[in-house]
Motif scaffolding. Structure first.
Motif, short mmCIF file in Angstrom:
data_model
loop_
_atom_site.label_atom_id
_atom_site.label_comp_id
_atom_site.label_asym_id
_atom_site.label_seq_id
_atom_site.Cartn_x
_atom_site.Cartn_y
_atom_site.Cartn_z
N PRO A 1 10.22 3.21 -25.29
CA PRO A 1 9.25 3.25 -24.37
C PRO A 1 9.77 2.09 -23.18
O PRO A 1 10.22 1.05 -23.53
N VAL A 2 9.61 2.61 -21.99
CA VAL A 2 10.13 1.56 -20.58
C VAL A 2 8.94 1.34 -19.81
O VAL A 2 7.81 2.03 -19.61
N LEU A 3 8.96 0.29 -19.21
CA LEU A 3 8.06 -0.16 -18.38
C LEU A 3 8.90 -0.71 -17.06
O LEU A 3 9.63 -1.33 -16.99
N LEU A 4 8.44 0.14 -15.98
CA LEU A 4 8.99 0.01 -14.70
C LEU A 4 8.10 -0.91 -13.89
O LEU A 4 6.83 -0.64 -13.59
N TYR A 5 8.72 -2.13 -13.13
CA TYR A 5 7.78 -2.99 -12.64
C TYR A 5 8.33 -3.43 -11.08
O TYR A 5 9.52 -3.38 -11.00
N GLY A 6 7.63 -3.51 -10.09
CA GLY A 6 8.08 -3.85 -8.81
C GLY A 6 6.96 -3.53 -7.89
O GLY A 6 5.86 -2.73 -8.10
N PRO A 7 7.28 -3.87 -6.46
CA PRO A 7 6.23 -3.44 -5.48
C PRO A 7 6.03 -2.15 -5.19
O PRO A 7 6.79 -1.28 -5.54
N PRO A 8 4.84 -1.73 -4.73
CA PRO A 8 4.60 -0.17 -4.36
C PRO A 8 5.54 0.04 -3.33
O PRO A 8 6.03 -0.45 -2.39
N GLY A 9 5.81 1.39 -3.38
CA GLY A 9 6.88 2.06 -2.50
C GLY A 9 8.29 1.86 -2.98
O GLY A 9 9.36 2.24 -1.90
N THR A 10 8.86 1.35 -3.95
CA THR A 10 10.21 0.95 -4.20
C THR A 10 10.92 2.35 -4.91
O THR A 10 12.25 2.09 -5.21
N GLY A 11 10.03 3.36 -5.47
CA GLY A 11 10.68 4.54 -5.77
C GLY A 11 10.61 4.33 -7.33
O GLY A 11 10.96 5.21 -8.20
N LYS A 12 9.64 3.76 -8.04
CA LYS A 12 9.43 3.94 -9.59
C LYS A 12 9.02 5.49 -9.86
O LYS A 12 9.66 5.97 -10.86
#
Length: 363
Positions: free
Chosen positions: A112-123
């Motif tokens: 399983p993968v968790l993608l994290y970062g600010p909104p709007g970065t393309g997750k």
């Protein structure tokens, strides 16, 4: 049927759907459909029909093929990928692989993968490009267990039927499931997801007669986390379920390649550096840069600049305005605002026509 036959819910469902496609059974309703026999069902039961090689689920074939290829020899998908909605996604590098390929390898290995970062970065865009079979749950503070697993809804007949949720659908159909903004969901709600992700690979639907749902091959969970969003809390219980955690930021070189105004890309990059230093709380990401480009094409540069400043949080707006003014040389830019009312009579007059007073004197 699944309980009587002793097979999983998903296996029986797939078998019945095959009969429906062959015209050897009938289906009514959607979401949680009903199946029934027809005049051809009895004949179909007389002999088993084995699907010929190569006609099984393409997901299983792809998984087998990819995991047998060494990473160095794997094909690199670097060109744009069209997502389900028609938008193009431009792959980025991840662990010496295109990001979509890396995610598919992790899915094949059930990591399983968790993608994290600010909104709007393309997750979300990345996940949609990697997994065409994706189901999505948009998480927030009001998300309930029923939103994941399902709940009773009123049918047209007036009675109530149990409508399975996206988690059950993804499990029984072997699909990928994105829990977007997972850290906004209550930990008690997320706990309903965990048995499907660990070695048990199953959940119990207590609201529907205690039914046990088993995950089919291909079922996969991926989550999105926006660390700076108010109320987003990455608990230890949630973090421990995701063995791989990937930071996602804006690719400013991609923004330039997409022909977004280089001055605005430079502004965004500089503001992002200030965010990293803790001097600001917000910087335009790729989503805002693409929005700027579209607004500029429709309303012009000044309006697009004004809108870029206006969408910044109030506490960071002055810093964003100063950066835009410095980069563009425009002395004054304010958030996009409605002006005074346009007079209806003046709006109907062609340019150069006499005003109302002049018309009165001519009479």
């Amino acid at each position: 049927m699944a309980r009587q036959l002793g097979h999983s819910h998903g296996a029986v469902r797939n078998a019945v759907l095959t009969l429906v496609r062959r015209g050897e059974a009938d289906q009514s309703g959607f979401g949680q459909p009903s199946f029934g026999a027809n005049p051809r069902t009895a004949a179909a039961a007389q002999a088993a029909v084995i699907s010929p090689p190569g006609t099984h689920a393409p997901r299983a074939q792809a998984a087998t093929a990819r995991t047998t290829i060494p990473a160095a020899a794997a094909p690199r998908r670097t060109g744009p990928i069209r997502r389900a909605g028609g938008q193009l996604y431009h792959p980025r590098e991840l662990a010496d692989l295109p990001d979509v390929e890396a995610l598919n390898r992790l899915r094949d290995a059930d990591v399983p993968v968790l993608l994290y970062g600010p909104p709007g970065t393309g997750k979300t865009s990345l996940v949609e490009a990697a997994f065409p079979d994706l189901l999505t749950v948009a998480g927030d503070g009001d998300t309930t267990v029923g939103d994941l697993i399902g709940e009773y809804t009123q049918a047209d007949s007036g009675g109530y039927v149990f409508q399975y949720g996206p988690l059950v659908t993804a499990m029984t159909e072997g699909r990928a499931l994105l829990i977007d903004d997972a850290t906004l969901i209550s930990p008690m709600v997320l706990a309903a997801l965990y048995p499907a992700m660990d070695g048990r690979r199953q959940i119990q639907v207590k609201a529907h007669k205690g039914e046990t749902i088993k995950a089919e091959k291909g079922f996969y969970v991926i989550a999105g986390h926006n660390p700076n969003v108010h109320g987003a809390i990455l608990t230890e219980a949630l973090s421990s379920r995701f063995s791989v955690q990937i930071q996602v930021g804006t690719d400013y070189d991609l923004a330039l390649a997409l022909r977004i105004d280089a001055r605005i890309v430079r502004v965004a990059r500089n503001l992002a550096n200030q965010v990293d230093l803790g001097e600001l709380g917000w910087a335009p990401q790729l989503r805002e840069l693409l929005s700027y480009q579209r607004t500029e094409a429709v309303l012009g540069t000044n309006a697009a600049l004004a809108n870029l400043i206006g969408i910044a949080p109030s506490e960071d707006r002055d810093a964003v305005a100063d950066a835009v003014i410095t980069a563009t040389g425009i002395k004054k830019i304010a958030p996009l605002t409605l002006g005074k009312q346009i007079a209806a009579s003046a709006a109907r007059q062609p340019p150069g026509s006499p005003g109302p007073a002049h018309r009165g004197r001519s009479r």
